[in-house]
Design an enzyme around this catalytic site. Structure first.
Site, PDB file in Angstrom:
ATOM      1  N   GLU A 124      -0.785 -14.235 -24.938  1.00  0.00           N
ATOM      2  CA  GLU A 124       0.002 -14.294 -23.704  1.00  0.00           C
ATOM      3  C   GLU A 124       0.396 -15.727 -23.342  1.00  0.00           C
ATOM      4  OE1 GLU A 124      -2.286 -12.370 -20.617  1.00  0.00           O
ATOM      5  OE2 GLU A 124      -4.113 -13.406 -21.162  1.00  0.00           O
ATOM      6  N   ASN A 159       3.408  -9.554 -20.007  1.00  0.00           N
ATOM      7  CA  ASN A 159       3.613  -9.979 -18.609  1.00  0.00           C
ATOM      8  C   ASN A 159       3.432 -11.484 -18.487  1.00  0.00           C
ATOM      9  OD1 ASN A 159       3.610  -7.231 -18.212  1.00  0.00           O
ATOM     10  ND2 ASN A 159       1.560  -7.148 -17.338  1.00  0.00           N
ATOM     11  N   ASP A 160       2.345 -11.977 -19.043  1.00  0.00           N
ATOM     12  CA  ASP A 160       2.100 -13.413 -18.964  1.00  0.00           C
ATOM     13  C   ASP A 160       2.893 -14.177 -20.013  1.00  0.00           C
ATOM     14  OD1 ASP A 160       0.392 -14.028 -16.788  1.00  0.00           O
ATOM     15  OD2 ASP A 160      -1.172 -12.879 -17.782  1.00  0.00           O
ATOM     16  N   HIS A 175       0.827  -1.208   0.000  1.00  0.00           N
ATOM     17  CA  HIS A 175       0.000   0.000   0.000  1.00  0.00           C
ATOM     18  C   HIS A 175       0.860   1.256   0.000  1.00  0.00           C
ATOM     19  CE1 HIS A 175      -3.689  -2.003   0.185  1.00  0.00           C
ATOM     20  NE2 HIS A 175      -3.580  -2.448   1.415  1.00  0.00           N
ATOM     21  N   CYS A 214       0.228  -4.700 -24.588  1.00  0.00           N
ATOM     22  CA  CYS A 214      -0.334  -4.003 -23.420  1.00  0.00           C
ATOM     23  C   CYS A 214       0.294  -4.456 -22.101  1.00  0.00           C
ATOM     24  CB  CYS A 214      -1.852  -4.167 -23.377  1.00  0.00           C
ATOM     25  SG  CYS A 214      -2.400  -5.869 -23.200  1.00  0.00           S
ATOM     26  N   ARG A 250      -8.950  -3.657 -17.954  1.00  0.00           N
ATOM     27  CA  ARG A 250      -8.876  -4.885 -17.137  1.00  0.00           C
ATOM     28  C   ARG A 250     -10.153  -4.968 -16.293  1.00  0.00           C
ATOM     29  NH1 ARG A 250      -2.930  -3.506 -16.832  1.00  0.00           N
ATOM     30  NH2 ARG A 250      -1.788  -5.441 -17.234  1.00  0.00           N
ATOM     31  N   ARG A 304     -11.361  -6.096 -22.111  1.00  0.00           N
ATOM     32  CA  ARG A 304     -10.932  -7.480 -21.902  1.00  0.00           C
ATOM     33  C   ARG A 304     -11.921  -8.177 -20.984  1.00  0.00           C
ATOM     34  NH1 ARG A 304      -5.203  -8.716 -19.236  1.00  0.00           N
ATOM     35  NH2 ARG A 304      -6.275  -8.216 -17.296  1.00  0.00           N
ATOM     36  N   ARG A 364       5.488 -14.878 -12.340  1.00  0.00           N
ATOM     37  CA  ARG A 364       5.665 -13.421 -12.310  1.00  0.00           C
ATOM     38  C   ARG A 364       5.497 -12.836 -10.912  1.00  0.00           C
ATOM     39  NH1 ARG A 364       0.249 -11.406 -15.620  1.00  0.00           N
ATOM     40  NH2 ARG A 364       0.425  -9.422 -14.541  1.00  0.00           N
TER      41      ARG A 364
HETATM   42  C1  PEP Z   1      -0.240  -9.242 -19.592  1.00  0.00           C
HETATM   43  O1  PEP Z   1      -0.280 -10.410 -19.224  1.00  0.00           O
HETATM   44  O2  PEP Z   1       0.746  -8.738 -20.152  1.00  0.00           O
HETATM   45  C2  PEP Z   1      -1.387  -8.346 -19.371  1.00  0.00           C
HETATM   46  C3  PEP Z   1      -1.473  -7.171 -19.914  1.00  0.00           C
HETATM   47  O3  PEP Z   1      -2.379  -8.801 -18.571  1.00  0.00           O
HETATM   48  P1  PEP Z   1      -2.302  -8.880 -16.962  1.00  0.00           P
HETATM   49  O4  PEP Z   1      -1.038  -8.187 -16.533  1.00  0.00           O
HETATM   50  O5  PEP Z   1      -3.527  -8.223 -16.476  1.00  0.00           O
HETATM   51  O6  PEP Z   1      -2.273 -10.344 -16.718  1.00  0.00           O
HETATM   52 MG    MG Z   2      -2.144 -11.326 -18.646  1.00  0.00          MG
END
Ligand code: PEP
Ligand code: MG
Length: 575
Positions: free
Chosen positions: A439, A462-463, A198, A510, A305, A341, A473
């Site tokens: 992803e 990210n994924d 936080h 993204c 999201r 999404r 992650r």
């Molecule tokens: C990702 O996986 O890159 C993504 C944008 O989705 P999230 O981070 O919400 O899993």
């Molecule tokens: Mg993702």
């Protein structure tokens, strides 16, 4: 952790939470409450202790609601922290346990509060999931509040600071920062907490430099002691000498100069030095006015999201409620695309309004689209709300966690059935597109086939990195293995972008990588022309784009693709 000692000052090393530089006096904010002694009551005293517990609970709820209302005016998302804390005060298990301890075991009320919360805290602090363990802060915060109210102590805050100071604390609790006068806070340094704590979230939203993870910080510092904070490096220098102060003041000036120069790019178009338009889209998690303000300097919404609408609440959002939220975003962006999404729950994202089945590997389990397939009622409610909202703007519906063509066919069937159902009901619908998140490597590798089946795609780096490198992650121990610039990532991105581009289908990115200013020129070189990010990254990314030509970016990508490790690529990009 202690650093070098042959100099007069001391260097403490922590983790960078929010970048920035500060020099100033330390204000130790130590709101630790006195731990109540283990104590028992006499028979006959149970009623008064129970009544006092119920009274402090009520006072706590009132106090939290008051804070929630005042924070809500500034930031709706931050206000949710206090909704979650109110839920803790009313937690069913805790509220069975505390009265039981008073009635059956004759524990005094304060000891019962302390001890029952301690049991929950031990479980939370020991979980491997940093998001859950960091939520322990909320339980700790609520316990402190209940005990202060029990002892009739006034709750102190950070709203009445007289001078600009560097706040030092074990950890900052949400309620500490509620009325924070950000103009009086030069930096925040804490013993505990990580990038998702936080303290970090709040410091980030105020733009206050922050360093966390400074072990035993409070045992090294004194009230009013001079300190120099470099939140870029994650260091705190105690008792800096004149040379260090001069150096830090210079660094600070440079930091602000850079920041204000970068800000001048905010409202310009995303455009390379050779005149090629690069679309800059926005990542959003709510439809708050604050978030939508960025619509005036972005081209579209790159990912909404929507799962955040489902979080921190006691019941699932109904169709009409979702419809109003989606309509608001679509109307705000008018003809510009809004990539909405569908629910991406599971993995690191939990719902307080429903228990998800326990899984040993939740990131590899029934997450996102797979969860939606397992709960068609929840999925259909969202699709109905989104399609109804399509009438008000340019809707692009995006499916997360797609791993095969089967997923696409199944989801498209549900979407078209829902569309038919709405049409039969006479609901006005607009046109919309259907696309996917890339992803999971299995879908990236068949991008050529997939591009014919969907209208667009967005790379969730990210994924994608997590699944490609087999590195969780959320697990900081696995961080060295989570390599966003792994040569395999570069190849996969390049090929996926080429397959979609060849098919004439738009593709964007993204994930975090798309707002990493070091990586952006490389990604342009790999063929990307649309980047989606949080509002705070827009100016810096536009600035980087303005400094690069397509030719240079392609040259850079070609060289990067010749390198063999993520380390080599990173070094090359830094140079
Ligand atoms: C990702 O996986 O890159 C993504 C944008 O989705 P999230 O981070 O919400 O899993
Ligand atoms: Mg993702």
């Amino acid at each position: 952790m202690l650093g070098s000692f042959f100099i007069a000052y001391m260097i403490l090393k922590g983790k960078r939470a929010v970048p920035g530089i500060a020099v100033g006096s330390i204000y130790i904010y130590n709101k630790e409450f006195n731990i109540p002694a283990e104590s028992f009551i006499l028979t006959g005293q149970e009623k008064s202790h129970l009544e006092q517990y119920n009274l402090v609970k009520k006072q706590a709820l009132d106090e939290l609601e008051e804070i929630r209302l005042s924070v809500e005016k500034i930031d709706i998302r931050k206000a949710e922290i206090f909704t979650a804390q109110k839920e803790i005060v009313e937690d069913i298990i805790i509220n069975e346990e505390i009265p039981a301890k008073i009635l059956n075991d004759k524990w005094s009320g304060d000891w019962a509060i302390y001890q029952v919360y301690e049991t929950v805290l031990c479980v939370l602090r020991n979980t491997q999931d940093p998001l859950i363990s960091e939520r322990a802060a909320d339980f700790d915060d609520v316990r402190g509040l209940l005990l202060r109210l029990w002892y009739g102590e006034k709750t102190q805050g950070l709203s009445d600071l007289k001078e600009p100071v560097i706040i030092a604390a074990r950890e900052l609790m949400p309620s500490d920062t509620a009325g924070l006068s950000s103009g009086k806070v030069l930096a925040i340094i804490t013993e505990r907490g990580g990038g998702t704590s936080h303290a970090a979230i709040i410091a980030k939203s105020y733009g206050i430099p922050a360093v966390s993870g400074l072990d035993a910080l409070l045992s090294y510092i004194k009230q009013g002691q001079l300190a120099a904070v470099d939140a870029e490096e994650g260091t705190v220098i105690l008792d800096p000498d004149e040379d260090v102060i001069r150096e830090y003041n210079k660094k600070r000036e440079l930091f602000f100069k850079e920041k204000s120069e970068t800000q001048t790019f905010l409202h310009g178009r995303g455009c390379t030095a050779c005149g090629v338009k690069i679309d800059i889209a926005l990542n959003i998690t709510s439809a708050s006015d604050d978030e939508l303000k960025a619509s005036c300097y972005t081209d579209s919404v790159g990912v909404f999201r929507t799962e955040f609408i489902y979080m921190n609440r006691s019941a699932l959002p109904a169709e009409d409620e979702q419809f109003e939220i989606y309509k608001k975003v679509l109307e705000c962006f008018k003809e510009r695309p809004v990539i909405l999404r569908t629910l991406d729950i599971g993995g690191d994202k939990k719902l307080s309004c429903m228990e998800l089945p326990r899984e040993d590997n939740p990131f590899l389990g029934i997450r996102a689209l797979r969860f939606c397939f397992s709960r068609p009622d929840i999925f259909k409610t969202q699709i109905r709300a989104a399609l109804r909202a399509s009438f008000y703007g340019n809707l692009w519906l995006m499916l997360p966690m797609v791993s095969s063509l089967d997923d696409i066919h199944k989801a498209k069937k549900i979407i078209s059935d829902t569309q038919e159902e709405l049409e039969k009901e006479g609901k006005p619908l607009g046109r919309f597109k259907t696309g996917i998140m890339v992803e999971i490597p299995s879908i990236a590798l068949i991008a050529q086939i997939v591009a014919r089946e969907v209208d667009f795609a967005s790379i969730g780096s990210n994924d994608l990195c997590q699944y490609l490198c087999a590195a969780d992650r959320m697990n900081s121990a696995a961080e060295p293995y989570y390599q966003s610039l792994h040569p395999a990532m570069l190849r996969l991105i390049k090929d996926t972008v080429a397959d979609f581009t060849d098919a004439g289908k738009p593709i964007s990115i993204c994930g975090e990588l798309g707002s990493d200013t070091k990586a952006v020129p490389l990604l342009i070189g790999l063929g990307l022309r649309k980047f989606s990010m949080e509002a705070r990254s827009v100016a810096a990314v536009k600035r980087v784009i303005a400094g690069v030509t397509i030719e240079k970016a392609q040259e850079l990508a070609k060289k990067a693709l010749e390198l063999k490790t993520a380390g080599e690529i990173e070094k090359f990009l830094s140079e």
